[in-house]
Design a protein around this motif. Structure first.
Motif, PDB file in Angstrom:
ATOM      1  N   ILE B  66      48.325  19.356  16.121  1.00 51.85           N
ATOM      2  CA  ILE B  66      48.662  18.476  17.244  1.00 51.85           C
ATOM      3  C   ILE B  66      50.003  18.887  17.838  1.00 51.85           C
ATOM      4  O   ILE B  66      50.222  18.816  19.044  1.00 51.85           O
ATOM      5  CB  ILE B  66      48.661  17.013  16.766  1.00 51.85           C
ATOM      6  N   VAL B  69      50.004  21.163  20.782  1.00 52.98           N
ATOM      7  CA  VAL B  69      49.602  20.670  22.100  1.00 52.98           C
ATOM      8  C   VAL B  69      50.830  20.420  22.974  1.00 52.98           C
ATOM      9  O   VAL B  69      50.924  20.913  24.106  1.00 52.98           O
ATOM     10  CB  VAL B  69      48.763  19.385  21.940  1.00 52.98           C
ATOM     11  N   SER B  70      51.814  19.676  22.407  1.00 52.89           N
ATOM     12  CA  SER B  70      52.980  19.353  23.220  1.00 52.89           C
ATOM     13  C   SER B  70      53.801  20.603  23.501  1.00 52.89           C
ATOM     14  O   SER B  70      54.349  20.749  24.599  1.00 52.89           O
ATOM     15  CB  SER B  70      53.824  18.288  22.519  1.00 52.89           C
ATOM     16  N   ALA B  73      52.188  22.393  26.243  1.00 54.75           N
ATOM     17  CA  ALA B  73      52.381  21.652  27.487  1.00 54.75           C
ATOM     18  C   ALA B  73      53.774  21.898  28.047  1.00 54.75           C
ATOM     19  O   ALA B  73      53.945  22.100  29.255  1.00 54.75           O
ATOM     20  CB  ALA B  73      52.168  20.164  27.232  1.00 54.75           C
ATOM     21  N   ILE B  74      54.786  21.912  27.180  1.00 56.37           N
ATOM     22  CA  ILE B  74      56.154  22.145  27.652  1.00 56.37           C
ATOM     23  C   ILE B  74      56.284  23.555  28.224  1.00 56.37           C
ATOM     24  O   ILE B  74      56.886  23.770  29.278  1.00 56.37           O
ATOM     25  CB  ILE B  74      57.148  21.916  26.497  1.00 56.37           C
TER      26      ILE B  74
END
Lengths: 214, 98
Positions: B66, B69-70, B73-74
Motif C-alpha cells: 500500500i 501507492v502513495s 502518486a507523489i
C-alpha cells in the motif's frame, strides 16, 4: 486474548506513543499552511492510525484505514491539489470562534454520551446478551479466527460483504469508464478542446489581421 | 531484544514525524513519509512478535504494498507539475499528426 488488557505494560506504552504521534500530526495538520505538507502529514496520520488499529487487534479496520487513508486519499488529495493552489490562505487567529465552539459542544456531548456506555467486557450489555454472545461462543469453533469481527464480516455475512464489494466495484468501474484515464480522459479532452478552440480563434484573428491590410 | 528493536523503530518514527513537521523542502517531507511507511511496516512486524501474534507479519507486508501507492502518486504529481509543458507539447504533436 488481548495482551493489551492483561496488564502488558509495554503494549500500553506503544499505544500511548502511537496516539501521541496521532495527536501531534493532527495539530500540525491544523496549523500548517502548505497543502503539500498537509497531504504528506495526512498520509503519516493514516499510517499511524492503521498501526494503532493493528496494535489493538482491529485488523480489518486497519486494512481499510491503510488502503483508503494512506493509499487512496493521498492520491485524491494530490489530484485536488493539481486543480487548486498549493497553499491555504492565512487566517486570522480567533476568526473561527463559532465553529470552534460548535466542535467543543459536540465533543462535550459525545464525552457525556460515553457515560451511558456499558463497561468494557460487561456481560449484561446489549452487545453481549443477544446474538453477539452466540457469535462469541461459536466463532472460534467455526472458523478458528481469533478476532470475532473478522469471521462475522467474512464468513457469516460473507454474501453480504461480497454484495457490498460488487456494488462498490461496479460504481468505481462506471465512474472510471465515464471519466476515463490518461489521454482519453475527460479532463484531457476538455483541455485539448480548449486549446484547439484557442488555436482556431488565434488563426481566425491572424487571418483577419492578414485580410485587413489586403 | 524484539522489544528493544520496537522501541528503536518507534523513536525513529518520532524523528521522521519531526522531519515531516519542520522539513524545509518538499523532498524532506516526501522522504519522511516514505520512510515512515517503511518504519510502520517494520513496527507492525515487530509488534506481532512482541504481542506473540506473528501473523501480523502478513499485514506488514501488505502495508508495504500500500505504501507504494502513495509514493507513486507523489512521483506522478511532481512529474505532472514539472512536465506541464511537455503535456502541452504532446497534445500539439497529436494535433500536428491529425
Amino acid at each position: 486474548m488481548h495482551s493489551m488488557f492483561n496488564g502488558d505494560f509495554g503494549i500500553i506504552l506503544v499505544n500511548i506513543f502511537l496516539l501521541a504521534m496521532l495527536f501531534a500530526a493532527a495539530v500540525a495538520i491544523a496549523r500548517m499552511r502548505s497543502l503539500f505538507a498537509i497531504v504528506m502529514l495526512s498520509g503519516i496520520y493514516s499510517l499511524v492510525s492503521a498501526a494503532w488499529y493493528v496494535a489493538v487487534d482491529a485488523v480489518d479496520v486497519a486494512f481499510t484505514e491503510a488502503a483508503v487513508g494512506a493509499g487512496m486519499s493521498t492520491v485524491v488529495l494530490l489530484g485536488a491539489m493539481l486543480l487548486t493552489s498549493r497553499t491555504a490562505k492565512p487566517e486570522k487567529p480567533f476568526s473561527r470562534l463559532g465553529p470552534f465552539l460548535v466542535c467543543l459542544a459536540t465533543g462535550a456531548a459525545l464525552i457525556y454520551a460515553t457515560v451511558d456506555l456499558p463497561a468494557l467486557g460487561d456481560a449484561t450489555s446489549a452487545a453481549n446478551t443477544g446474538v453477539g454472545y452466540t457469535y462469541l461462543q461459536v466463532a472460534w469453533f467455526d472458523t478458528a479466527i481469533p478476532n470475532v469481527v473478522t469471521p462475522v464480516l467474512a464468513s457469516y455475512r460473507g454474501f453480504d460483504t461480497l454484495g457490498e464489494t460488487t456494488v462498490v466495484f461496479t460504481a468505481g468501474l462506471a465512474v472510471a469508464l465515464l471519466l476515463g484515464f490518461g489521454e482519453r480522459s475527460l479532463a484531457e479532452r476538455i483541455r485539448n478542446e480548449g486549446r484547439s478552440g484557442d488555436e482556431r480563434r488565434s488563426k481566425k484573428a491572424s487571418a483577419a489581421s492578414d485580410e485587413d491590410p489586403s | 531484544m524484539t522489544a528493544a528493536a520496537l522501541i528503536a523503530i518507534l523513536v525513529g518514527m518520532a524523528l521522521l514525524l519531526l522531519r515531516a513537521f519542520i522539513g524545509p523542502t518538499l523532498y524532506d517531507r516526501i522522504l519522511a513519509v516514505n520512510s515512515f511507511g517503511t518504519k510502520t511496516v517494520l513496527a507492525l512486524g515487530l509488534l506481532g512478535f512482541v504481542m506473540e501474534r506473528p501473523e501480523f507479519l502478513d499485514i506488514a507486508i501488505t502495508y508495504a504494498l500500500i505504501n507504494f501507492v502513495s509514493t507513486i502518486a507523489i512521483l506522478k504529481f511532481f512529474r505532472y507539475r514539472s512536465f506541464q509543458v511537455p503535456l502541452v507539447r504532446r497534445g500539439q504533436g497529436g494535433n500536428a499528426d491529425g
